[in-house]
Design an enzyme around this catalytic site. Structure first.
Site, PDB file in Angstrom:
ATOM      1  N   PHE A 368     -10.358 -36.046  35.193  1.00 18.36           N
ATOM      2  CA  PHE A 368      -9.422 -36.276  34.099  1.00 18.36           C
ATOM      3  C   PHE A 368      -9.550 -37.666  33.492  1.00 18.36           C
ATOM      4  CE2 PHE A 368      -7.353 -32.993  36.712  1.00 18.36           C
ATOM      5  CZ  PHE A 368      -7.301 -31.981  35.759  1.00 18.36           C
ATOM      6  N   VAL A 371     -11.659 -44.696  35.660  1.00 11.80           N
ATOM      7  CA  VAL A 371     -10.766 -45.684  36.259  1.00 11.80           C
ATOM      8  C   VAL A 371     -11.398 -47.062  36.120  1.00 11.80           C
ATOM      9  CG1 VAL A 371      -9.545 -46.407  38.337  1.00 11.80           C
ATOM     10  CG2 VAL A 371      -9.936 -43.969  37.909  1.00 11.80           C
ATOM     11  N   LYS A 386      -6.256 -45.909  35.035  1.00 13.73           N
ATOM     12  CA  LYS A 386      -6.930 -44.647  34.746  1.00 13.73           C
ATOM     13  C   LYS A 386      -6.758 -44.319  33.265  1.00 13.73           C
ATOM     14  CE  LYS A 386      -6.530 -41.022  37.491  1.00 13.73           C
ATOM     15  NZ  LYS A 386      -6.000 -39.787  38.115  1.00 13.73           N
ATOM     16  N   ASP A 482      -5.164 -31.859  46.161  1.00 17.62           N
ATOM     17  CA  ASP A 482      -6.516 -32.389  45.972  1.00 17.62           C
ATOM     18  C   ASP A 482      -6.828 -33.426  47.047  1.00 17.62           C
ATOM     19  OD1 ASP A 482      -8.984 -32.500  44.802  1.00 17.62           O
ATOM     20  OD2 ASP A 482      -8.401 -33.872  43.195  1.00 17.62           O
TER      21      ASP A 482
END
Length: 659
Positions: A368, A371, A386, A482
């Protein structure tokens, strides 16, 4: 036309309200010195035009504003005070700026660790309705050190803390030097902020640009109707003096500050009262008639959507598939209402911190977004930023999920979430920067040699403790979804913190302990089999992922590794084969020079226990943590890898398992 009229009437209503209430408004403010507005109690006294709160062992002192303040006056406020703390004989315990119910007295509190606000019976009670900003010089078991500031809600264990040495080096709060503190609260964002500086001699103190600490709390919902504002200090068996040299406070309200006991608030009569009242009545009447007409013509859909937007969102609200993206202002309001800590950063602030998102500052990339390493201007705090990739279909949902979920988490084994930022399509998340990066590079590809066993075992326990907090120790429990080595971050001491909550989801209720999803999630090898077959996930799915992580830590291999055997590339089956042949230690990481054999066996058996194909046969994370922390009982594991008929053995333990 109807919407234009509605906007006009709304503005008219607000304007009239401001005239009605603002006509009688009085600024509530005070300054010390002089001490005419300050009331002293317990051991506090005036010395050389300064307030001496304590000067001996086992003492406490209060300095409070002599008038009671209606809590509605604290919609926004600012206060500054200059103080010093001097350790005379040892260190302890500090001082606070506090807001408390008007009836609270210094005699209700104890000295020492209770900071002159609480005692052993009242500490932590939700009925206290006390907000305090602490300047703590004694390290309790839940404190980061003996030189920190914190924001306390109803007890001495801070909701958020900041170590003074992180910004001021060797300077200690109790070094006897003067410090300046500013505490501000901005109602629209419901955020308490603390600014701190050292007083440079006789120079006029200047408030820093950036706060060292902030916390989100809606004071209008938290505080009682009438409050007192004060400064408290306490010392235990070790002597520490606490002195306040100056203190100012200001806010504005529709009612006067009241002297105790509180009396009904009465408005002064004046010639505008009747005119304004008539205008208000007319405006309200027309507005009600218009709203009724609009509801009838549109089946009240507009009203329903408006009401839904105004309601405080729960964590469940983050799983909103298919919704249109909100405006920045709407999203800001929803996020500010939904989180307990963290703050919104400005886009320019994060651009400066990351050198305009320079490729040289990039430290990682996930599904997504990228970073970046950064240093916040003003405080020099190291952060990880991020930058969300909104080309992803889940970008908006993942962004809001991480902000809302992270903003309500506080645990030593979870990466600390500092704040968020969004502007014209850019969506950014700000976290603490963990200096040793992620675990995967230390067990799979470390150029500096393998991570030693002692650190690995502690890391496994740290991650388990973080998951116990998520699964069991919160009012609204969380599924991470996750868990993998890449998402386990390591601090300077190689203590582990679980991060990346982009796929996290709340457990809806006790009666609904599983989610179903049509969207893919997780990482191959860590994802539980029930998700692959039924698209179902729950606590057991996180437990399975932890099992894969535990085996990776012990064996130094990824959960799926083509170099394992010709029969299977799955690490769990490979380890289970060694276990069935009663030589499980042969599966240990060959890169390790040495390890504790009992701990290695324990961690690998826990990994197999968590990896059972049947979700009902897996342990809870509480069972996992208990097993890793004690030295006796081991889980009873079947010798053969269970396939067609999995056994339900999650709660059975045996101390005599042979390996």
């Amino acid at each position: 036309m109807a919407s234009i009229v509605a906007r006009f009437l709304f503005c008219l209503l607000i304007t009239c309200s401001a005239l009605f209430y603002g006509s009688d408004a009085e600024a509530i403010s005070f300054n010390f010195p002089p001490q005419t507005d300050i009331q002293l109690s317990a051991d506090a006294f005036i010395s050389n035009e300064a307030i001496q709160l304590t000067d001996s062992q086992s003492s406490l002192g209060w300095a409070t504003y002599s008038s009671i303040i209606p809590s509605q006056a604290l919609a926004s406020f600012s206060t500054h005070f200059q103080f010093s703390i001097a350790a005379i004989n040892g260190s302890g315990d500090g001082l606070t700026l506090f807001f408390a119910p008007s009836g609270l007295q210094s005699s209700d509190a104890d000295q020492g660790e209770w900071l002159g606000l609480f005692n052993s019976e009242t500490d932590g009670n939700s009925s206290n309705q006390i907000l305090a900003v602490e300047f703590d010089t004694y390290e309790d078991e839940f404190d980061p050190d003996d030189n920190h500031v914190g924001i306390d809600v109803n007890g001495i264990e801070s909701k958020t803390t900041f170590s003074v040495s992180d910004l001021f080096g060797d300077a200690a709060l109790n070094n006897g030097e003067k410090w300046d503190a500013w505490v501000e609260y901005y109602g629209p964002l419901s955020q308490v902020q603390l600014f701190l500086s050292q007083n440079p001699g006789s120079a006029i103190p200047s408030k820093p640009e950036r706060p060292v600490l902030w916390y989100t709390l809606d004071l209008s919902q938290f505080l009682p109707r009438f409050v007192k504002v004060g400064i408290s200090a306490s010392a235990g068996i070790e002597t520490e003096t606490h002195t306040v040299y100056a203190w100012s406070f200001s806010c504005r309200d529709s009612s006067h500050a009241l002297t105790a006991p509180p009396a009904p608030i009465r408005k002064k009569k004046h010639h505008n009262f009747i005119i304004i009242s008539i205008i208000l009545v007319i405006a309200i009447t027309i507005t009600i008639m218009l709203i009724r007409w609009l509801c009838r013509s549109a089946s009240c859909e507009v009203g329903k959507k408006t009401k839904d937007k105004l309601n405080r969102p729960s964590l469940e609200a983050v799983d909103r598939d298919g919704e249109e993206e909100d405006s920045d202002d709407e999203l800001d309001k929803r996020l500010a209402r939904a989180i307990q800590s963290a703050r919104k950063f400005s886009y320019d602030e994060l651009c400066i911190a990351t050198k305009n998102f320079s490729p040289e500052e990039e430290i990682g990339e996930g599904g997504f977004g990228k970073v970046y390493r950064g240093t916040l201007p003003g405080t020099n705090q190291a952060v990880a930023v991020k930058r969300m990739n909104l080309n992803s279909n889940q970008g908006q949902k993942v962004y809001e999920s991480e902000v809302i979920i992270n903003g309500n988490l506080t645990h030593r084994n979870l990466v600390e979430f500092l704040g968020w930022c969004h502007r014209k399509g850019e969506k950014l998340l700000v976290y603490e920067l963990l200096p040793n990066g992620s675990l995967d590079k230390y067990i799979f590809q470390s150029p500096k040699g393998p991570l030693d066993w002692d650190k690995r075992y502690i890391i496994a326990r740290d991650v388990a403790a973080g998951l116990v907090y998520l699964h069991l120790d919160r009012r609204e429990n969380i599924l991470h979804r996750d868990i993998k080595a890449d998402n386990v971050m390591l601090d300077s001491d190689f203590r582990a913190k679980l991060g990346d909550f982009g796929l996290a989801r709340p457990l809806k209720s006790e009666d609904e302990e599983h989610w179903h999803s049509s969207m893919p999630y997780g990482t191959f090898g860590y994802v539980a089999p029930e998700y692959a077959t039924e698209r179902k996930f729950g606590r057991e799915s996180d437990v399975f992922s932890f099992g894969a992580l535990a085996l990776a830590i012990a064996c130094g291999k990824r959960p799926v590794d083509k170099t394992l055997t010709e029969h299977s590339s799955r690490l769990v089956e490979w380890v289970w084969q060694f276990y069935g042949e009663q030589r499980i230690l042969d599966a240990a990481d060959e890169k390790l020079d040495g390890f504790n054999r009992q701990q290695m066996v324990r961690l690998m058996l826990v990994g197999l226990w968590c990896s059972h194909p049947d979700p009902n046969a897996r342990p809870s994370m509480k069972q996992v943590l208990d097993t890793l922390e004690r030295e006796d009982e081991l889980p009873r594991i079947p010798r053969d890898y269970p396939r067609a008929s999995p056994l339900s053995f999650a709660s059975s333990l045996s101390s005599g398992t042979s390996v």
